[in-house]
Scaffold this motif. Structure first.
Motif, PDB file in Angstrom:
ATOM      1  N   UNK A 106       3.585  25.750  -9.248  1.00 24.70           N
ATOM      2  CA  UNK A 106       2.345  26.428  -9.603  1.00 24.70           C
ATOM      3  C   UNK A 106       2.096  27.504  -8.548  1.00 24.70           C
ATOM      4  N   UNK A 107       2.220  28.750  -8.923  1.00 18.89           N
ATOM      5  CA  UNK A 107       2.144  29.838  -7.949  1.00 18.89           C
ATOM      6  C   UNK A 107       0.717  30.151  -7.516  1.00 18.89           C
ATOM      7  N   UNK A 108      -0.268  29.479  -8.087  1.00 22.87           N
ATOM      8  CA  UNK A 108      -1.634  29.622  -7.580  1.00 22.87           C
ATOM      9  C   UNK A 108      -1.855  28.737  -6.360  1.00 22.87           C
ATOM     10  N   UNK A 109      -1.000  27.713  -6.200  1.00 25.76           N
ATOM     11  CA  UNK A 109      -1.128  26.796  -5.059  1.00 25.76           C
ATOM     12  C   UNK A 109       0.104  26.774  -4.173  1.00 25.76           C
ATOM     13  N   UNK A 110       1.276  27.111  -4.752  1.00 22.25           N
ATOM     14  CA  UNK A 110       2.527  27.024  -4.008  1.00 22.25           C
ATOM     15  C   UNK A 110       3.144  25.639  -4.038  1.00 22.25           C
ATOM     16  N   UNK A 111       2.535  24.728  -4.792  1.00 25.05           N
ATOM     17  CA  UNK A 111       3.007  23.348  -4.887  1.00 25.05           C
ATOM     18  C   UNK A 111       3.417  23.036  -6.317  1.00 25.05           C
ATOM     19  N   UNK A 112       4.253  21.993  -6.543  1.00 29.46           N
ATOM     20  CA  UNK A 112       4.675  21.655  -7.898  1.00 29.46           C
ATOM     21  C   UNK A 112       3.494  21.450  -8.845  1.00 29.46           C
ATOM     22  N   UNK A 113       3.620  21.986 -10.032  1.00 28.04           N
ATOM     23  CA  UNK A 113       2.574  21.844 -11.053  1.00 28.04           C
ATOM     24  C   UNK A 113       2.493  20.394 -11.509  1.00 28.04           C
ATOM     25  N   UNK A 114       1.273  19.925 -11.759  1.00 27.16           N
ATOM     26  CA  UNK A 114       1.073  18.534 -12.155  1.00 27.16           C
ATOM     27  C   UNK A 114       0.186  18.425 -13.394  1.00 27.16           C
TER      28      UNK A 114
ATOM     29  N   UNK B 126       8.406  31.691  -2.020  1.00 28.94           N
ATOM     30  CA  UNK B 126       7.888  30.326  -2.190  1.00 28.94           C
ATOM     31  C   UNK B 126       8.954  29.406  -2.770  1.00 28.94           C
ATOM     32  N   UNK B 127       9.646  29.877  -3.792  1.00 29.88           N
ATOM     33  CA  UNK B 127      10.626  29.034  -4.478  1.00 29.88           C
ATOM     34  C   UNK B 127      11.788  28.663  -3.560  1.00 29.88           C
ATOM     35  N   UNK B 128      12.125  29.535  -2.623  1.00 21.98           N
ATOM     36  CA  UNK B 128      13.214  29.236  -1.689  1.00 21.98           C
ATOM     37  C   UNK B 128      12.837  28.044  -0.792  1.00 21.98           C
ATOM     38  N   UNK B 129      11.581  27.960  -0.406  1.00 24.43           N
ATOM     39  CA  UNK B 129      11.146  26.827   0.413  1.00 24.43           C
ATOM     40  C   UNK B 129      11.375  25.506  -0.317  1.00 24.43           C
ATOM     41  N   UNK B 130      11.028  25.474  -1.594  1.00 21.53           N
ATOM     42  CA  UNK B 130      11.176  24.236  -2.358  1.00 21.53           C
ATOM     43  C   UNK B 130      12.638  23.954  -2.702  1.00 21.53           C
ATOM     44  N   UNK B 131      13.415  25.008  -2.921  1.00 26.05           N
ATOM     45  CA  UNK B 131      14.853  24.816  -3.157  1.00 26.05           C
ATOM     46  C   UNK B 131      15.505  24.176  -1.938  1.00 26.05           C
ATOM     47  N   UNK B 132      15.216  24.704  -0.758  1.00 27.56           N
ATOM     48  CA  UNK B 132      15.799  24.163   0.461  1.00 27.56           C
ATOM     49  C   UNK B 132      15.329  22.729   0.704  1.00 27.56           C
ATOM     50  N   UNK B 133      14.079  22.433   0.332  1.00 30.47           N
ATOM     51  CA  UNK B 133      13.569  21.069   0.499  1.00 30.47           C
ATOM     52  C   UNK B 133      14.317  20.089  -0.400  1.00 30.47           C
ATOM     53  N   UNK B 134      14.565  20.489  -1.656  1.00 30.34           N
ATOM     54  CA  UNK B 134      15.287  19.620  -2.591  1.00 30.34           C
ATOM     55  C   UNK B 134      16.721  19.399  -2.151  1.00 30.34           C
TER      56      UNK B 134
END
Length: 300
Positions: free
Chosen positions: A264-272, A121-129
């Motif tokens: 947030x690993x319960x959703x896969x999206x940034x925690x808010x 999951x974190x790799x997806x967001x790293x590549x997006x950033x």
């Protein structure tokens, strides 16, 4: 009379503070930009520039070693790091011990919110950033990646000192804990450095106190960028750490929405849930403080 004067002189000498017999300590600092993808600043007291240079170089060397060891994106000659382990290599004892600590200590302490097995999951967001045109990953890709973050699929054999992925699609990412763990280990290993403050991208660790006995002071930054710049001052004694996780430094904006790096690993999206979390830790527990700051940020 001479004996009385001699006794008086001895009494005065014995009452002088011990610091009067010690070398003058001067304040120095060092800044590095090639560690853990952040700014690293170390300040401390030493008797002279040469002494300080040697002490700072030793800390830098330690931190640089951990920076390479925990890197999941690059291979280094003569180092078996997480990049290699993700590719199937065996972990060296030091790296194995760290992975064991992450699974047995950091993960349960945060109710799973700090999970080094969440690399998919974190790799997806790293590549997006890192993209030239940052945008959130595809929702279906996130959902698929969430199927491969079960830390129980990280199989550690203490007898054989081996690391095995029961799920071949699982990868490791220690960004939530690696920096704090490295800072704590480097601080404990620092030899000759008796009065210093390490600030490695929001991971602050005190070594000793100032020469006059006063505690170090660190600040909790205002996450909204308004006045005041800092919303809390914290005093740090020897072995104390202040670790801060926030959404205001590593992020991108898309469609008017900020997407921070803490997921947030319960959703896969940034925690808010919050904008910033600060953890003050005592007694050489800076590594756990880093895990807690991330975990608390990602928990409701």
């Amino acid at each position: 009379m001479k004996r009385c004067l001699a006794a008086l002189a001895l009494a005065v000498l014995l009452c002088l503070p011990l610091t009067a017999c010690q070398k003058q300590q001067n304040l120095y600092s060092a800044t590095w930009f090639d560690l853990f993808d952040t700014v690293a600043i170390v300040q401390g007291y030493a008797a002279g520039q040469d002494e300080w240079n040697a002490q700072a170089a030793a800390v830098q060397e330690d931190l640089s070693r951990y920076n390479e060891l925990f890197d999941i994106y690059n291979h280094y000659d003569d180092v078996v790091n997480l990049y290699d382990v993700n590719a199937g290599a065996a972990a060296a004892p030091e790296l194995y011990a760290f992975l064991r600590w992450c699974k047995d200590t950091a993960y349960p302490a945060t109710d799973g919110a700090t999970n080094i097995a969440a690399g998919a999951v974190l790799r997806l967001w790293h590549d997006a950033r890192e993209s030239d045109s940052p945008a959130p990953p595809d929702a279906e890709a996130i959902a698929a990646a969430l199927e491969h973050i079960d830390i129980e699929n990280l199989v550690l054999d203490d007898d054989a000192q081996t690391v095995y992925f029961a799920d071949p699609a699982m990868t490791l990412d220690v960004g939530a804990v690696g920096k704090g763990y490295a800072v704590e280990q480097a601080a404990q290993a620092a030899q000759g450095l008796t009065s210093a403050l390490l600030n490695i991208g929001g991971n602050v660790r005190a070594i000793g106190t100032k020469p006059d006995g006063k505690l170090w002071t660190a600040g909790v930054e205002n996450p909204w960028g308004d006045d005041p710049a800092y919303i809390q001052a914290v005093e740090l004694a020897d072995g104390d750490s202040l670790v801060i996780s926030g959404d205001y430094q590593r992020y991108f904006e898309y469609g008017g929405v900020r997407y921070a790096h803490l997921i947030d690993l319960t959703t896969g999206w940034p925690a808010r849930y919050v904008s910033s979390v600060a953890v003050l830790a005592h007694a050489d527990t800076g590594g756990l403080a880093d895990a807690l700051s991330t975990g608390l940020f990602c928990l409701p």
